[in-house]
Design a protein around this motif. Sequence first.
Motif, mmCIF file in Angstrom:
data_model
loop_
_atom_site.group_PDB
_atom_site.id
_atom_site.type_symbol
_atom_site.label_atom_id
_atom_site.label_comp_id
_atom_site.label_asym_id
_atom_site.label_seq_id
_atom_site.Cartn_x
_atom_site.Cartn_y
_atom_site.Cartn_z
ATOM 1 N N ASP A 143 0.795 -1.223 0.000
ATOM 2 C CA ASP A 143 0.000 0.000 0.000
ATOM 3 C C ASP A 143 0.830 1.277 0.000
ATOM 4 O O ASP A 143 0.484 2.238 -0.660
ATOM 5 N N ARG A 144 1.945 1.275 0.737
ATOM 6 C CA ARG A 144 2.765 2.486 0.794
ATOM 7 C C ARG A 144 3.248 2.876 -0.607
ATOM 8 O O ARG A 144 3.089 4.018 -1.033
ATOM 9 N N ARG A 145 3.793 1.914 -1.342
ATOM 10 C CA ARG A 145 4.274 2.207 -2.692
ATOM 11 C C ARG A 145 3.116 2.496 -3.645
ATOM 12 O O ARG A 145 3.241 3.330 -4.542
ATOM 13 N N ALA A 146 1.980 1.823 -3.465
ATOM 14 C CA ALA A 146 0.812 2.083 -4.320
ATOM 15 C C ALA A 146 0.325 3.517 -4.123
ATOM 16 O O ALA A 146 -0.028 4.204 -5.093
ATOM 17 N N ILE A 147 0.322 3.998 -2.883
ATOM 18 C CA ILE A 147 -0.088 5.377 -2.589
ATOM 19 C C ILE A 147 0.914 6.354 -3.201
ATOM 20 O O ILE A 147 0.531 7.367 -3.800
ATOM 21 N N GLU A 148 2.207 6.051 -3.082
ATOM 22 C CA GLU A 148 3.240 6.910 -3.688
ATOM 23 C C GLU A 148 3.067 6.988 -5.201
ATOM 24 O O GLU A 148 3.137 8.072 -5.792
ATOM 25 N N LYS A 149 2.853 5.843 -5.839
ATOM 26 C CA LYS A 149 2.669 5.821 -7.292
ATOM 27 C C LYS A 149 1.400 6.567 -7.695
ATOM 28 O O LYS A 149 1.367 7.255 -8.704
ATOM 29 N N THR A 150 0.352 6.444 -6.900
ATOM 30 C CA THR A 150 -0.899 7.143 -7.187
ATOM 31 C C THR A 150 -0.715 8.650 -7.047
ATOM 32 O O THR A 150 -1.187 9.415 -7.894
#
Length: 163
Positions: A143-150
């Motif tokens: 989730d942390r990387r998914a939020i960063e990418k988003t």
Amino acid sequence: NDRFKIHSIILSSFIKPLILIVLVSQQYYLFPTHQIETMSSSLTEVEPETGVTNPGPNDVICGRGGAALRHPGNLAYRKLVNLNKGLYATCLKAEKLRISKSIVSAIREVKGRFLEREDGKISTSLDEKDENGNPVTWRDIGDRRAIEKTSQALREGQPKLLK
């Protein structure tokens, strides 16, 4: 059919409650503020999955190449991001994070994952084989990387939006 598309989204620091409207298999689901906050807080509890050989239609394929461009989950994700770029460009930092988390939550809510190839290579299709003839494996980026990418996707093209 697990395919979904985003029908519309209303995210604003001026409009309460925050509401996501998601169309899943011909049914509409509304996610009011308290549910979004619950979904967002549960993001850190997701254990990233590894060894995925068959990305699903709701998964978001991370990276470049044909697989990421044409995949149904990526099309829905990009639509959701594009619907929120204008708002993201004009709101406060805390609201920006909330928008990014809400988009990741919407994907997770329909059992979507944010996947990257475990070997780090770029895929042109989802049915590729590795050098040994085995199916390519994918892992959830968490989730942390998914939020960063988003957040990065929401920032793309911002100078044009602010003019």
